[in-house]
Design a protein around this motif. Structure first.
Motif, PDB file in Angstrom:
ATOM      1  N   LEU A   1       0.819  -1.214   0.000  1.00 30.72           N
ATOM      2  CA  LEU A   1       0.000   0.000   0.000  1.00 30.72           C
ATOM      3  C   LEU A   1       0.855   1.267   0.000  1.00 30.72           C
ATOM      4  O   LEU A   1       0.497   2.264  -0.624  1.00 30.72           O
ATOM      5  CB  LEU A   1      -0.933   0.010   1.214  1.00 30.72           C
ATOM      6  CG  LEU A   1      -1.970  -1.116   1.320  1.00 30.72           C
ATOM      7  CD1 LEU A   1      -2.992  -0.785   2.397  1.00 30.72           C
ATOM      8  CD2 LEU A   1      -2.675  -1.364  -0.001  1.00 30.72           C
ATOM      9  N   LYS A   2       1.979   1.250   0.720  1.00 31.35           N
ATOM     10  CA  LYS A   2       2.806   2.457   0.790  1.00 31.35           C
ATOM     11  C   LYS A   2       3.370   2.819  -0.589  1.00 31.35           C
ATOM     12  O   LYS A   2       3.523   3.991  -0.913  1.00 31.35           O
ATOM     13  CB  LYS A   2       3.933   2.301   1.804  1.00 31.35           C
ATOM     14  CG  LYS A   2       5.011   1.303   1.440  1.00 31.35           C
ATOM     15  CD  LYS A   2       6.286   1.517   2.268  1.00 31.35           C
ATOM     16  CE  LYS A   2       6.053   1.319   3.734  1.00 31.35           C
ATOM     17  NZ  LYS A   2       7.303   1.449   4.523  1.00 31.35           N
ATOM     18  N   ASN A   3       3.656   1.814  -1.419  1.00 34.05           N
ATOM     19  CA  ASN A   3       4.158   2.076  -2.778  1.00 34.05           C
ATOM     20  C   ASN A   3       3.060   2.681  -3.652  1.00 34.05           C
ATOM     21  O   ASN A   3       3.306   3.614  -4.422  1.00 34.05           O
ATOM     22  CB  ASN A   3       4.687   0.800  -3.409  1.00 34.05           C
ATOM     23  CG  ASN A   3       5.944   0.290  -2.733  1.00 34.05           C
ATOM     24  OD1 ASN A   3       6.521   0.982  -1.904  1.00 34.05           O
ATOM     25  ND2 ASN A   3       6.371  -0.914  -3.070  1.00 34.05           N
ATOM     26  N   PRO A  24       3.412   0.022   7.541  1.00 35.96           N
ATOM     27  CA  PRO A  24       4.140  -1.245   7.647  1.00 35.96           C
ATOM     28  C   PRO A  24       4.800  -1.644   6.326  1.00 35.96           C
ATOM     29  O   PRO A  24       4.290  -1.336   5.244  1.00 35.96           O
ATOM     30  CB  PRO A  24       3.043  -2.250   8.021  1.00 35.96           C
ATOM     31  CG  PRO A  24       1.962  -1.423   8.619  1.00 35.96           C
ATOM     32  CD  PRO A  24       1.993  -0.119   7.899  1.00 35.96           C
ATOM     33  N   GLN A  25       5.915  -2.326   6.444  1.00 41.20           N
ATOM     34  CA  GLN A  25       6.618  -2.838   5.267  1.00 41.20           C
ATOM     35  C   GLN A  25       5.925  -4.114   4.796  1.00 41.20           C
ATOM     36  O   GLN A  25       5.734  -5.038   5.569  1.00 41.20           O
ATOM     37  CB  GLN A  25       8.077  -3.131   5.607  1.00 41.20           C
ATOM     38  CG  GLN A  25       8.930  -3.562   4.430  1.00 41.20           C
ATOM     39  CD  GLN A  25       9.065  -2.456   3.386  1.00 41.20           C
ATOM     40  OE1 GLN A  25       9.252  -1.292   3.731  1.00 41.20           O
ATOM     41  NE2 GLN A  25       8.965  -2.817   2.119  1.00 41.20           N
ATOM     42  N   GLU A  26       5.544  -4.167   3.533  1.00 34.46           N
ATOM     43  CA  GLU A  26       4.862  -5.336   2.986  1.00 34.46           C
ATOM     44  C   GLU A  26       5.652  -5.893   1.814  1.00 34.46           C
ATOM     45  O   GLU A  26       6.381  -5.169   1.133  1.00 34.46           O
ATOM     46  CB  GLU A  26       3.449  -4.966   2.503  1.00 34.46           C
ATOM     47  CG  GLU A  26       2.531  -4.435   3.578  1.00 34.46           C
ATOM     48  CD  GLU A  26       1.204  -3.970   2.992  1.00 34.46           C
ATOM     49  OE1 GLU A  26       0.237  -4.736   3.058  1.00 34.46           O
ATOM     50  OE2 GLU A  26       1.163  -2.841   2.463  1.00 34.46           O
ATOM     51  N   PHE A  86       6.318  10.604   5.341  1.00 36.08           N
ATOM     52  CA  PHE A  86       5.713  10.058   6.561  1.00 36.08           C
ATOM     53  C   PHE A  86       5.012   8.728   6.290  1.00 36.08           C
ATOM     54  O   PHE A  86       5.061   7.815   7.120  1.00 36.08           O
ATOM     55  CB  PHE A  86       4.751  11.085   7.160  1.00 36.08           C
ATOM     56  CG  PHE A  86       5.418  12.358   7.587  1.00 36.08           C
ATOM     57  CD1 PHE A  86       6.134  12.403   8.775  1.00 36.08           C
ATOM     58  CD2 PHE A  86       5.346  13.493   6.807  1.00 36.08           C
ATOM     59  CE1 PHE A  86       6.769  13.569   9.182  1.00 36.08           C
ATOM     60  CE2 PHE A  86       5.970  14.672   7.193  1.00 36.08           C
ATOM     61  CZ  PHE A  86       6.693  14.707   8.387  1.00 36.08           C
ATOM     62  N   PHE A  87       4.348   8.623   5.137  1.00 36.43           N
ATOM     63  CA  PHE A  87       3.760   7.336   4.755  1.00 36.43           C
ATOM     64  C   PHE A  87       4.851   6.268   4.613  1.00 36.43           C
ATOM     65  O   PHE A  87       4.675   5.121   5.036  1.00 36.43           O
ATOM     66  CB  PHE A  87       2.985   7.459   3.440  1.00 36.43           C
ATOM     67  CG  PHE A  87       1.562   7.916   3.596  1.00 36.43           C
ATOM     68  CD1 PHE A  87       0.629   7.128   4.247  1.00 36.43           C
ATOM     69  CD2 PHE A  87       1.161   9.148   3.088  1.00 36.43           C
ATOM     70  CE1 PHE A  87      -0.679   7.557   4.392  1.00 36.43           C
ATOM     71  CE2 PHE A  87      -0.157   9.576   3.222  1.00 36.43           C
ATOM     72  CZ  PHE A  87      -1.079   8.777   3.882  1.00 36.43           C
ATOM     73  N   ARG A  88       5.973   6.659   4.011  1.00 34.84           N
ATOM     74  CA  ARG A  88       7.077   5.712   3.815  1.00 34.84           C
ATOM     75  C   ARG A  88       7.640   5.225   5.153  1.00 34.84           C
ATOM     76  O   ARG A  88       8.039   4.062   5.273  1.00 34.84           O
ATOM     77  CB  ARG A  88       8.207   6.363   3.008  1.00 34.84           C
ATOM     78  CG  ARG A  88       7.819   6.905   1.642  1.00 34.84           C
ATOM     79  CD  ARG A  88       7.385   5.842   0.675  1.00 34.84           C
ATOM     80  NE  ARG A  88       8.386   4.793   0.463  1.00 34.84           N
ATOM     81  CZ  ARG A  88       8.183   3.723  -0.280  1.00 34.84           C
ATOM     82  NH1 ARG A  88       7.009   3.539  -0.869  1.00 34.84           N
ATOM     83  NH2 ARG A  88       9.136   2.829  -0.431  1.00 34.84           N
ATOM     84  N   ILE A  89       7.641   6.103   6.142  1.00 35.84           N
ATOM     85  CA  ILE A  89       8.216   5.749   7.454  1.00 35.84           C
ATOM     86  C   ILE A  89       7.212   4.992   8.319  1.00 35.84           C
ATOM     87  O   ILE A  89       7.557   3.981   8.955  1.00 35.84           O
ATOM     88  CB  ILE A  89       8.694   7.020   8.186  1.00 35.84           C
ATOM     89  CG1 ILE A  89       9.843   7.681   7.417  1.00 35.84           C
ATOM     90  CG2 ILE A  89       9.133   6.698   9.620  1.00 35.84           C
ATOM     91  CD1 ILE A  89      10.201   9.070   7.930  1.00 35.84           C
ATOM     92  N   TRP A  90       5.981   5.464   8.374  1.00 38.12           N
ATOM     93  CA  TRP A  90       5.023   4.967   9.357  1.00 38.12           C
ATOM     94  C   TRP A  90       4.209   3.756   8.905  1.00 38.12           C
ATOM     95  O   TRP A  90       3.751   2.988   9.756  1.00 38.12           O
ATOM     96  CB  TRP A  90       4.065   6.103   9.761  1.00 38.12           C
ATOM     97  CG  TRP A  90       4.724   7.194  10.539  1.00 38.12           C
ATOM     98  CD1 TRP A  90       5.901   7.110  11.233  1.00 38.12           C
ATOM     99  CD2 TRP A  90       4.250   8.532  10.710  1.00 38.12           C
ATOM    100  NE1 TRP A  90       6.191   8.315  11.829  1.00 38.12           N
ATOM    101  CE2 TRP A  90       5.200   9.211  11.540  1.00 38.12           C
ATOM    102  CE3 TRP A  90       3.137   9.235  10.268  1.00 38.12           C
ATOM    103  CZ2 TRP A  90       5.045  10.547  11.907  1.00 38.12           C
ATOM    104  CZ3 TRP A  90       2.979  10.555  10.637  1.00 38.12           C
ATOM    105  CH2 TRP A  90       3.923  11.212  11.449  1.00 38.12           C
TER     106      TRP A  90
END
Length: 471
Positions: free
Chosen positions: A88-90, A198-200, A192-196
């Motif tokens: 999702l972060k990507n 979760p890594q998927e 902030f999205f990249r940091i906060w």
């Protein structure tokens, strides 16, 4: 019971985020969602100014809104499908970047063609926000999804109401091009999205590009038909929907699996939600016209009249989520229908009264919005298997946007007719106010029928499941 089981299963495999991390993600999502939704409503107010700037006809300048809606609706479906495969972060990084790029291009646009290009780029990015805003609660907060969905829905309702107020103020005080500049600030949230978040890892699966093209063209031409009422578009739309249907039954990895629509709870919620949102957006489309024509208010006062309703929707969204948690999704859907019926009745009755009276009675209709969206989105999240929630939410958002287009187009045509007979015997409307009163009375009938369909269809689905279990 089924809902509790699903939550337990999700908790065993999902990310264990701290309370502070959850609050940060929710705050970020609601912030960018506010910009995404406002971007659509702000420009509706600015359409006359854009037309004067480039000496455009109404049919030409309408593309500022129509083009945005088409890409926004298609994008919501596409990002929903991609969310089942990619982190999702990507997806948010790509979407927010496109949103900001489109905003910069629009602010410096030298001509109308570049303005349209900027709006299309904006929509291609902004649609990621509304799509993923309904997926984040299900994926990251399964134990609190109803409450988070309530916050998301209230943010959307508030943004829809505050957008015209901000748009009218900025376009009047500065220039319509500064509306583009506001949305540039979403780029600040990307780090902030990249940091906060979760890594998927990327999940297994592929996107059927041909199927995606078929459904995109089908939806685009359908919305063009709704907004322009040119029969050529509906013929093309039917043709591409047919190709899409052929594709999902013949492809090994279809864009949307056909058995998704065999899910009774999902199918019923999508259909009932479509008609509910159609009436809600029809109301939102009609209110500014009514306040202008019947009450003689200008753009600023129209925005201020509707502002209490938007604020009420924002404040009640949290409670919509809490109530959905406590009572379940279906009772909250019925409550939303009840609020809509009561709100439409009061509007039908008091049309022609002072603006402050309309400002008060419209609150009930506005607060129905977060209750409706929270409960229906929650119902869909429990009705679908985990690996199809993304595309399911994409379909849900797609139908919502098409419902909005349908609502505005249908009511716009109904308002062209002059009727002297009041359907609501309690109405105080006179002259041109009578047609508005009658349309709201019609919305009451549509909502009551929709509520009956929702109850009977879900009841039938439950009986079928009980019969299957017995066998």
């Amino acid at each position: 019971m089924a809902e509790m089981t699903t939550v337990a299963e999700s908790l065993s495999v999902e990310y264990q985020l701290s309370k502070a991390e959850k609050q940060k993600i929710i705050f970020l999502m609601c912030t960018v969602l506010l910009f995404s939704v406002m971007n659509g409503t702000m420009f509706m107010i600015a359409v006359p100014d854009i037309a004067r700037s480039f000496a455009l006809l109404p049919s030409q300048v309408s593309w500022v809104v129509t083009g945005y809606i088409i890409i926004y609706a298609i994008g919501a479906l596409m990002y929903g499908k991609l969310a089942d495969i990619y982190p999702l972060k990507n997806l948010l990084t790509i979407g927010l970047s496109l949103f900001a790029i489109g905003s910069i291009v629009g602010f410096f646009a030298p001509n109308y063609s570049v303005v349209i290009l900027a709006r299309l780029i904006q929509a291609s990015g902004a649609s990621s926000i509304v799509a993923l805003a309904f997926i984040v609660p299900t994926r990251y907060f399964p134990e609190a999804r109803s409450r988070v969905l309530g916050i998301v829905s209230s943010t959307m309702a508030f943004a829809s109401g505050i957008g015209p107020v901000i748009g009218g103020f900025i376009a009047g005080a500065l220039n319509w091009q500064f509306l583009f500049l506001i949305s540039v600030f979403v780029v600040i949230t990307i780090p902030f999205f990249r940091i906060w978040m979760p890594q998927e890892e990327k999940k297994e699966g592929k996107v059927d590009i041909l199927g995606a093209m078929f459904i995109a063209i089908a939806v685009a031409t359908l919305i063009l038909f709704i907004t322009m009422f040119d029969w050529y578009y509906i013929v093309v739309s039917i043709g591409f929907f047919s190709l899409f249907a052929w594709r999902i039954f013949t492809s090994e990895i279809p864009f949307i699996r056909p058995d998704l629509f065999r899910n009774g709870a999902f199918r019923t919620t999508i259909i009932s939600g479509f008609f509910a949102i159609m009436t809600m957006f029809g109301m939102m489309f009609m209110l500014p016209l009514m306040l202008s024509e019947v009450n003689g208010l200008n753009t600023l006062w129209i925005g201020l009249t509707l502002f209490p309703g938007a604020m009420a929707a924002a404040l009640t969204g949290k409670w919509a989520g809490v109530l959905t948690d406590l009572r379940g999704s279906k009772p909250v859907v019925y409550l939303a229908f009840a609020l809509m019926i009561l709100g439409f009745f009061l509007l039908s009755t008091f049309i022609g009264g002072p603006g402050w009276v309309i400002s008060i009675v419209v609150i009930l209709s506005y607060i129905a919005f977060p209750f409706l969206q929270t409960s229906t989105a929650n119902l869909i999240s429990f009705a679908l298997p985990r690996n199809e929630i993304g595309v399911g939410m994409g379909i849900y958002n797609l139908f919502n946007f098409m419902a909005g287009a349908f609502g505005g187009a249908i009511i716009g045509r109904v308002l062209d007719y002059e009727v002297g007979l009041r359907i609501n015997p309690f109405s105080i409307a006179e002259g041109t106010g009578i047609i508005y009163s009658n349309v709201f009375a019609g919305l009451i009938i549509v909502t009551a029928l929709n509520g009956g369909f929702f109850y009977l269809a879900l009841r039938k689905n439950e009986l079928i499941k009980e019969g299957s279990s017995a066998n």
